[in-house]
Design a protein around this motif. Structure first.
Motif, PDB file in Angstrom:
ATOM      1  N   PRO B 213       0.813  -1.230   0.000  1.00  0.00           N
ATOM      2  CA  PRO B 213       0.000   0.000   0.000  1.00  0.00           C
ATOM      3  C   PRO B 213       0.838   1.267   0.000  1.00  0.00           C
ATOM      4  O   PRO B 213       0.322   2.335  -0.313  1.00  0.00           O
ATOM      5  N   LEU B 214       2.128   1.160   0.331  1.00  0.00           N
ATOM      6  CA  LEU B 214       2.972   2.358   0.331  1.00  0.00           C
ATOM      7  C   LEU B 214       3.181   2.908  -1.074  1.00  0.00           C
ATOM      8  O   LEU B 214       3.667   4.024  -1.239  1.00  0.00           O
ATOM      9  N   PHE B 216       1.047   4.070  -2.767  1.00  0.00           N
ATOM     10  CA  PHE B 216       0.248   5.291  -2.745  1.00  0.00           C
ATOM     11  C   PHE B 216       1.123   6.505  -2.461  1.00  0.00           C
ATOM     12  O   PHE B 216       0.961   7.559  -3.084  1.00  0.00           O
ATOM     13  N   LEU B 217       2.089   6.337  -1.536  1.00  0.00           N
ATOM     14  CA  LEU B 217       2.960   7.456  -1.177  1.00  0.00           C
ATOM     15  C   LEU B 217       3.902   7.812  -2.314  1.00  0.00           C
ATOM     16  O   LEU B 217       4.421   8.913  -2.373  1.00  0.00           O
ATOM     17  N   VAL B 224      -5.098   1.938  -2.625  1.00  0.00           N
ATOM     18  CA  VAL B 224      -5.409   2.922  -1.585  1.00  0.00           C
ATOM     19  C   VAL B 224      -5.989   4.178  -2.219  1.00  0.00           C
ATOM     20  O   VAL B 224      -6.998   4.723  -1.763  1.00  0.00           O
ATOM     21  N   ARG B 228      -9.906   5.537  -1.679  1.00  0.00           N
ATOM     22  CA  ARG B 228     -10.219   6.860  -1.165  1.00  0.00           C
ATOM     23  C   ARG B 228     -11.123   7.616  -2.125  1.00  0.00           C
ATOM     24  O   ARG B 228     -12.066   8.271  -1.722  1.00  0.00           O
ATOM     25  N   ARG B 247     -15.844   5.365   2.783  1.00  0.00           N
ATOM     26  CA  ARG B 247     -14.418   5.013   2.748  1.00  0.00           C
ATOM     27  C   ARG B 247     -14.075   3.949   3.777  1.00  0.00           C
ATOM     28  O   ARG B 247     -13.240   3.094   3.525  1.00  0.00           O
ATOM     29  N   MET B 248     -14.734   3.994   4.920  1.00  0.00           N
ATOM     30  CA  MET B 248     -14.488   2.994   5.955  1.00  0.00           C
ATOM     31  C   MET B 248     -14.674   1.587   5.406  1.00  0.00           C
ATOM     32  O   MET B 248     -13.867   0.688   5.638  1.00  0.00           O
ATOM     33  N   PHE B 251     -11.929   0.574   2.942  1.00  0.00           N
ATOM     34  CA  PHE B 251     -10.682   0.163   3.589  1.00  0.00           C
ATOM     35  C   PHE B 251     -10.863  -1.126   4.373  1.00  0.00           C
ATOM     36  O   PHE B 251      -9.921  -1.902   4.521  1.00  0.00           O
ATOM     37  N   PHE B 252     -12.090  -1.374   4.848  1.00  0.00           N
ATOM     38  CA  PHE B 252     -12.359  -2.662   5.459  1.00  0.00           C
ATOM     39  C   PHE B 252     -12.154  -3.763   4.416  1.00  0.00           C
ATOM     40  O   PHE B 252     -11.545  -4.803   4.695  1.00  0.00           O
ATOM     41  N   LEU B 254     -10.161  -3.618   1.848  1.00  0.00           N
ATOM     42  CA  LEU B 254      -8.713  -3.756   1.640  1.00  0.00           C
ATOM     43  C   LEU B 254      -8.083  -4.594   2.745  1.00  0.00           C
ATOM     44  O   LEU B 254      -7.221  -5.443   2.489  1.00  0.00           O
ATOM     45  N   LEU B 255      -8.529  -4.341   3.978  1.00  0.00           N
ATOM     46  CA  LEU B 255      -8.018  -5.085   5.126  1.00  0.00           C
ATOM     47  C   LEU B 255      -8.244  -6.584   4.921  1.00  0.00           C
ATOM     48  O   LEU B 255      -7.333  -7.401   5.106  1.00  0.00           O
TER      49      LEU B 255
END
Lengths: 268, 293
Positions: B213-214, B216-217, B224, B228, B247-248, B251-252, B254-255
């Motif tokens: 997921p990094l 995204f940075l 990610v 969003r 969004r919650m 991301f759930f 994704l988790l």
């Protein structure tokens, strides 16, 4: 502007004291050192608090995972699996948006959507899961002789746990736990890149480092400064944990003591 | 996607959801899952190669071994995210600087002008008239290279340890047979080190999955990013599928995706380990031998 003046203006900028505006141009080395160092306050705050609370919870988790009772064991196993099996980055995002929706339900939860509490909660749960697994592994590798000796002395229940099992568990887990602490401090740099807003530009060390890198378009100054601060922090952590490690192993002959080896194996 | 999706306002319940989850933008989300897998597929072997070179360099004599050891040691003290943010800009500037030196030899202005990094137009990466996909591919390859460098250092650490774990007697035997250093390295050490390296490498694989997921940075439009984008609240003015802030739940999702992925890898890696330890003089191999008797 002298460097002393800059330190006065920006030394506590990350917690809201001093100059309101960040420097806009003509960045000096002194400014970069001061602001990035000021951001380290947040990294240390997140790391230390999460470690202290996480340590207590991790002990409970390890014991719960080690019991026979499935009512305790299953939740602990699931908790550890969920937090160790998913990326911290996604946990931060999920936590932030979860807290946002909680906030719209009841205003009591409002502080949770700010980084100082919300990110701390996520970090706390995360480190508790990782350290819980470490402690659980140590619990399982306690030498049988130690427990038998405790039985032979007539110790049982809480006394046996407090005098024999728990100290041995700590002693065995400590080298791995040191690594966990180091990488928890590293993980704190993710906070302001993962949804949690940096209110009034009060961010952590990496937040300011990337601010400078973006403004000057020169990554070769701020990131090495950040690296220097983190190497110092890592040395402090190793020193502190090494002292505790010596204390835990003080009854052992010199050659049996477990040395701490730093292993770069746990990033989340 | 489906024929009944033509007028979303009339839909409800499951059929609405099935239409909603197959809009063009959601396809981008699923497509970016592929990006993650692609990143893993390229980065894993590349990081292994970097790590192998690092470990080999750390084993050589003094001045050369410093490079390998410094490479291994750096990642211990510094957060990996700092490396990610650093390398993406630094590599980009390095490439542009090299092309600048090669392509525009008669350029006389300094490259760093205050807060700007200026190279001649021909040296820009990607070229300013390049199409969108070139920009995306370039960004993605920078990300891959960054991942490979950072994880190469982790892999170098594991492989260096594994090389030292091969019993000394094996190398002495190779020398006794008259093999040269190079021969004993490639024919004796390298084939035997993998069983010692595998626990560390499988740990590294898990860490690599959790580091994806990094992306995204690093400015790549990954899962990610799309979670969003898609999760944010949508009003009826801009989309046929208005909804509140979801969004919650994204991301759930994704988790859960990552949990399933790591669990699956764990099972597969355990199988590989069981196969590799078969017949080896390690405690794992010994346990296998005892179990079959």
């Amino acid at each position: 502007m002298s460097c002393l003046q800059t330190i006065q203006d920006y030394g506590l900028r990350s917690v809201g004291y001093g100059e309101r505006l960040l420097p806009k141009d003509d960045f000096t080395l002194c400014q970069q050192f001061t602001l990035i160092g000021s951001g380290m306050i947040w990294n240390i705050y997140f790391g230390v608090i999460a470690l202290i609370f996480g340590f207590v919870f991790a002990n409970a988790l390890a014991l719960a995972k080690g019991t026979q009772n499935p009512l305790l064991r299953k939740p602990a196993e699931w908790f550890i699996f969920i937090f160790r099996g998913s990326p911290l980055f996604v946990q931060f995002f999920f936590g932030y948006f979860l807290f946002l929706s909680l906030k719209s339900v009841a205003p009591v939860f409002a502080p949770l959507s700010a980084a100082w509490l919300g990110a701390l909660v996520v970090l706390f749960l995360n480190t508790a899961a990782y350290s819980g697994e470490i402690f659980y592994g140590a619990l399982r590798s306690i030498p049988r002789g130690d427990v038998e000796a405790a039985d032979a002395y007539g110790l049982s229940g809480w006394t046996r746990f407090r005098r024999v099992i728990w100290p041995t568990m700590m002693r065995l887990a400590w080298p791995a736990y040191t690594n966990e602490a180091i990488f928890l401090f590293h993980a704190t740099t993710l906070v302001f890149f993962s949804g949690f807003p940096a209110w009034q530009q009060r961010g952590d060390a990496l937040y300011y480092a990337s601010y400078f890198a973006d403004k000057t378009f020169n990554p070769f100054v701020p990131y090495p400064i950040l690296a220097g601060y983190f190497i110092l922090l890592t040395l402090v952590v190793i020193g502190t944990y090494g002292m505790i490690n010596r204390h835990l192993n003080r009854h052992l002959p010199q050659e049996h003591r477990r040395r701490i080896r730093v292993r770069p194996q746990i990033i989340r | 996607m489906f024929s009944y999706c033509a007028d979303p306002d009339t839909l409800s319940g499951l059929s609405w959801l099935s239409c909603y989850l197959t809009t063009g933008k959601h396809m981008m989300l699923y497509y970016s899952l592929g990006t993650v897998l692609l990143l893993l597929a390229i980065t894993a072997p590349a990081a292994l190669a970097f790590g192998f070179m690092g470990a080999m360099s750390a084993r050589t004599r003094a001045p050369f071994s410093w490079f390998g050891k410094a490479y291994i040691a750096l990642v211990r003290g510094i957060p990996d995210i700092a490396f990610f943010l650093f390398f993406v800009i630094a590599l980009d500037q390095l490439f542009e600087w090299m092309r600048h030196k090669a392509l525009c030899p008669d350029w006389d202005q300094p490259i760093r002008q205050g807060n700007d990094f200026v190279v001649c137009d021909a040296a820009k990466l990607p070229l300013s008239n390049a199409s969108q996909w070139v920009h995306e591919v370039y960004g993605f390859s920078l990300a891959v290279l960054t991942f490979a460098i950072v994880f190469g250092a982790f892999a170098a650490n594991v492989l260096y340890g594994a090389m030292r774990a091969v019993p000394r007697g094996q190398m002495e035997t190779a020398e006794a047979y008259g093999m040269s250093q190079r021969q004993s390295f490639w024919r004796v050490l390298v084939p035997q080190m993998w069983v010692y390296a595998l626990p560390g490498l499988s740990n590294l694989w898990m860490v690599l999955i959790k580091a994806t997921p990094l992306l995204f940075l690093l400015g790549v439009e990954d899962i990610v990013y799309w979670s969003r984008e898609l999760g944010g609240s949508k009003t009826a003015r801009f989309t046929a599928y208005p909804h509140a802030d979801w969004r919650m739940w994204y991301f759930f999702g994704l988790l859960v995706f990552y949990l399933l992925f790591t669990k699956f890898s764990e099972v597969v890696l355990e199988r590989i380990m069981a196969r590799l330890t078969h017949g080896q003089a390690t405690s794992g191999g010994e346990a296998q031998r005892k179990a079959t008797i």
